[in-house]
Write a protein that holds these residues in place. Structure first.
Motif, PDB file in Angstrom:
ATOM      1  N   GLN B  38       0.841  -1.182   0.000  1.00 16.74           N
ATOM      2  CA  GLN B  38       0.000   0.000   0.000  1.00 16.74           C
ATOM      3  C   GLN B  38       0.882   1.239   0.000  1.00 16.74           C
ATOM      4  O   GLN B  38       1.660   1.457   0.936  1.00 16.74           O
ATOM      5  N   PHE B  39       0.734   2.051  -1.029  1.00 20.26           N
ATOM      6  CA  PHE B  39       1.424   3.327  -1.085  1.00 20.26           C
ATOM      7  C   PHE B  39       0.550   4.372  -0.412  1.00 20.26           C
ATOM      8  O   PHE B  39      -0.666   4.180  -0.278  1.00 20.26           O
ATOM      9  N   PRO B  40       1.171   5.488   0.033  1.00 18.90           N
ATOM     10  CA  PRO B  40       0.411   6.499   0.775  1.00 18.90           C
ATOM     11  C   PRO B  40      -0.847   6.944   0.053  1.00 18.90           C
ATOM     12  O   PRO B  40      -0.834   7.214  -1.141  1.00 18.90           O
ATOM     13  N   LYS B  41      -1.924   6.980   0.799  1.00 17.19           N
ATOM     14  CA  LYS B  41      -3.222   7.445   0.317  1.00 17.19           C
ATOM     15  C   LYS B  41      -3.755   6.616  -0.841  1.00 17.19           C
ATOM     16  O   LYS B  41      -4.593   7.094  -1.611  1.00 17.19           O
ATOM     17  N   GLN B  42      -3.271   5.407  -0.966  1.00 22.67           N
ATOM     18  CA  GLN B  42      -3.784   4.511  -1.992  1.00 22.67           C
ATOM     19  C   GLN B  42      -4.346   3.245  -1.356  1.00 22.67           C
ATOM     20  O   GLN B  42      -4.276   3.055  -0.147  1.00 22.67           O
ATOM     21  N   SER B  43      -4.907   2.415  -2.193  1.00 25.66           N
ATOM     22  CA  SER B  43      -5.505   1.185  -1.684  1.00 25.66           C
ATOM     23  C   SER B  43      -4.455   0.080  -1.580  1.00 25.66           C
ATOM     24  O   SER B  43      -3.286   0.279  -1.906  1.00 25.66           O
ATOM     25  N   LEU B  44      -4.889  -1.059  -1.118  1.00 24.45           N
ATOM     26  CA  LEU B  44      -4.006  -2.211  -1.007  1.00 24.45           C
ATOM     27  C   LEU B  44      -3.958  -2.936  -2.345  1.00 24.45           C
ATOM     28  O   LEU B  44      -5.000  -3.263  -2.918  1.00 24.45           O
ATOM     29  N   MET B  45      -2.753  -3.188  -2.793  1.00 25.54           N
ATOM     30  CA  MET B  45      -2.570  -3.918  -4.043  1.00 25.54           C
ATOM     31  C   MET B  45      -2.052  -5.314  -3.719  1.00 25.54           C
ATOM     32  O   MET B  45      -1.024  -5.458  -3.063  1.00 25.54           O
ATOM     33  N   LEU B  46      -2.771  -6.315  -4.178  1.00 29.10           N
ATOM     34  CA  LEU B  46      -2.344  -7.687  -3.937  1.00 29.10           C
ATOM     35  C   LEU B  46      -1.064  -7.965  -4.716  1.00 29.10           C
ATOM     36  O   LEU B  46      -0.990  -7.725  -5.920  1.00 29.10           O
ATOM     37  N   MET B  47      -0.066  -8.461  -3.988  1.00 30.15           N
ATOM     38  CA  MET B  47       1.206  -8.791  -4.613  1.00 30.15           C
ATOM     39  C   MET B  47       1.265 -10.274  -4.978  1.00 30.15           C
ATOM     40  O   MET B  47       1.664 -10.638  -6.072  1.00 30.15           O
ATOM     41  N   ALA B  48       0.890 -11.107  -4.019  1.00 33.97           N
ATOM     42  CA  ALA B  48       1.041 -12.541  -4.247  1.00 33.97           C
ATOM     43  C   ALA B  48       0.204 -13.327  -3.253  1.00 33.97           C
ATOM     44  O   ALA B  48      -0.155 -12.838  -2.186  1.00 33.97           O
ATOM     45  N   THR B  49      -0.099 -14.536  -3.651  1.00 38.43           N
ATOM     46  CA  THR B  49      -0.800 -15.494  -2.807  1.00 38.43           C
ATOM     47  C   THR B  49       0.181 -16.579  -2.413  1.00 38.43           C
ATOM     48  O   THR B  49       0.851 -17.163  -3.289  1.00 38.43           O
ATOM     49  N   TYR B  58       2.232 -15.026  -8.011  1.00 36.36           N
ATOM     50  CA  TYR B  58       2.414 -13.585  -8.037  1.00 36.36           C
ATOM     51  C   TYR B  58       1.421 -12.921  -8.988  1.00 36.36           C
ATOM     52  O   TYR B  58       1.066 -13.475 -10.033  1.00 36.36           O
ATOM     53  N   GLU B  59       0.999 -11.729  -8.612  1.00 36.34           N
ATOM     54  CA  GLU B  59       0.132 -10.951  -9.478  1.00 36.34           C
ATOM     55  C   GLU B  59       0.954 -10.360 -10.628  1.00 36.34           C
ATOM     56  O   GLU B  59       2.176 -10.195 -10.530  1.00 36.34           O
ATOM     57  N   GLN B  60       0.259 -10.036 -11.667  1.00 33.53           N
ATOM     58  CA  GLN B  60       0.921  -9.472 -12.844  1.00 33.53           C
ATOM     59  C   GLN B  60       1.655  -8.190 -12.468  1.00 33.53           C
ATOM     60  O   GLN B  60       1.113  -7.335 -11.767  1.00 33.53           O
ATOM     61  N   GLY B  61       2.888  -8.103 -12.925  1.00 31.39           N
ATOM     62  CA  GLY B  61       3.668  -6.905 -12.665  1.00 31.39           C
ATOM     63  C   GLY B  61       4.499  -6.957 -11.405  1.00 31.39           C
ATOM     64  O   GLY B  61       5.297  -6.043 -11.155  1.00 31.39           O
ATOM     65  N   VAL B  62       4.351  -7.999 -10.595  1.00 32.55           N
ATOM     66  CA  VAL B  62       5.131  -8.135  -9.372  1.00 32.55           C
ATOM     67  C   VAL B  62       6.313  -9.051  -9.649  1.00 32.55           C
ATOM     68  O   VAL B  62       6.138 -10.182 -10.106  1.00 32.55           O
ATOM     69  N   GLU B  63       7.520  -8.563  -9.380  1.00 31.18           N
ATOM     70  CA  GLU B  63       8.730  -9.333  -9.673  1.00 31.18           C
ATOM     71  C   GLU B  63       8.955 -10.391  -8.593  1.00 31.18           C
ATOM     72  O   GLU B  63       9.267 -10.071  -7.437  1.00 31.18           O
ATOM     73  N   LYS B  64       8.861 -11.639  -8.984  1.00 32.10           N
ATOM     74  CA  LYS B  64       9.008 -12.709  -7.999  1.00 32.10           C
ATOM     75  C   LYS B  64      10.438 -12.834  -7.481  1.00 32.10           C
ATOM     76  O   LYS B  64      10.666 -13.307  -6.370  1.00 32.10           O
ATOM     77  N   ASP B  65      11.402 -12.424  -8.275  1.00 32.90           N
ATOM     78  CA  ASP B  65      12.790 -12.498  -7.819  1.00 32.90           C
ATOM     79  C   ASP B  65      13.132 -11.366  -6.865  1.00 32.90           C
ATOM     80  O   ASP B  65      14.129 -11.438  -6.144  1.00 32.90           O
ATOM     81  N   LYS B  66      12.331 -10.334  -6.884  1.00 33.96           N
ATOM     82  CA  LYS B  66      12.589  -9.214  -5.985  1.00 33.96           C
ATOM     83  C   LYS B  66      11.825  -9.392  -4.672  1.00 33.96           C
ATOM     84  O   LYS B  66      12.314  -9.053  -3.613  1.00 33.96           O
ATOM     85  N   PHE B  67      10.661  -9.931  -4.771  1.00 30.19           N
ATOM     86  CA  PHE B  67       9.818 -10.143  -3.589  1.00 30.19           C
ATOM     87  C   PHE B  67       9.689 -11.654  -3.374  1.00 30.19           C
ATOM     88  O   PHE B  67       8.801 -12.305  -3.922  1.00 30.19           O
ATOM     89  N   LEU B  68      10.603 -12.173  -2.571  1.00 26.70           N
ATOM     90  CA  LEU B  68      10.647 -13.611  -2.327  1.00 26.70           C
ATOM     91  C   LEU B  68       9.675 -13.975  -1.216  1.00 26.70           C
ATOM     92  O   LEU B  68       9.723 -13.410  -0.132  1.00 26.70           O
ATOM     93  N   ILE B  69       8.825 -14.944  -1.496  1.00 25.69           N
ATOM     94  CA  ILE B  69       7.836 -15.367  -0.509  1.00 25.69           C
ATOM     95  C   ILE B  69       8.059 -16.830  -0.178  1.00 25.69           C
ATOM     96  O   ILE B  69       8.205 -17.667  -1.067  1.00 25.69           O
TER      97      ILE B  69
END
Lengths: 112, 117
Positions: B38-49, B58-69
């Motif tokens: 969530q960026f300031p004053k914005q909504s929550l964006m789903l990154m990954a399940t 991962y959701e479209q546009g989310v880099e899986k190598d950058k955000f390791l889950i």
């Protein structure tokens, strides 16, 4: 991508008045939830309404769901200054997995 | 309701370093966890399940190598922001659901505010 669109984006009312926020969504859903978020903090779950339900109440909160119009509304009655927060609707749907997607949110400001 | 604990609640790190955020379900087993940004004053964006024992989706546009889950157990999922940059500064929130059925509430953590300097 965002599922829900909410209006208004911002709402300012006097304490004691009712506040109504609307949410529209695009795809079929299993349920719709409303959350509150105080500035910079976590989410507080308010109500979950299932796709086969039309209306739900919880204290001063009333939620309606119209699946034919793909829309929902949240009514807060007799608002208080403490209700000042951002309110989000979130739809639960099986879109490539069971996900909860948030709308843009409504920023509510209740003036004392 | 059930409790989801997220740690840390805030973190400041230097650009280029990695940061790990933990999400724990304290009193229930979470087969599925979700990570949002969530960026300031914005909504929550789903990154990954995140599903226990399997790779995250991962959701479209989310880099899986950058955000390791990693969801190694039914009570813990971790999000690692690798080689963080100032544009990764954001509020990260996890949520957990007890089962695979959609008509159950998802419980949210308190969020982690990440600032990359």
């Amino acid at each position: 991508s965002q599922q829900g669109e909410e209006d208004p984006q911002a709402l300012s009312i006097q304490e004691g008045e009712n506040a109504t926020m609307n949410c529209s969504y695009k795809t079929s859903i299993n349920n719709l939830q409303w959350y509150r978020q105080n500035s910079g903090r976590g989410l507080v779950h308010l109500i979950l309404i299932r796709s086969n339900e039309r209306e739900k109440h919880s204290g001063r909160l009333r939620v309606t769901l119209d699946t034919s119009k793909k829309s929902s509304s949240l009514l807060i009655t007799a608002s208080r200054a403490a209700d000042t927060a951002s309110y989000f609707c979130a739809t639960g749907a099986n879109t490539g997995g069971f996900k909860t997607i948030f709308g843009a949110g409504t920023r509510l400001f209740v003036k004392a | 309701g059930a409790v989801v604990s997220q740690h840390p609640s805030w973190v400041i790190c230097k650009s280029g370093t990695s940061v790990k955020i933990e999400c724990r379900s304290l009193d229930f087993q979470a087969t599925t966890m979700f990570w949002y940004r969530q960026f300031p004053k914005q909504s929550l964006m789903l990154m990954a399940t995140s599903n226990e024992g399997s790779k995250a989706t991962y959701e479209q546009g989310v880099e899986k190598d950058k955000f390791l889950i990693n969801h190694a157990s039914l009570t813990l999922s971790t999000l690692t922001v690798t080689s963080a940059h100032p544009e990764d500064s954001s509020f990260y929130i996890c949520s957990a659901r007890a089962g695979q059925f959609m008509n159950t509430e998802a419980f949210f953590g308190q969020g982690t505010r990440l600032t990359v300097v």
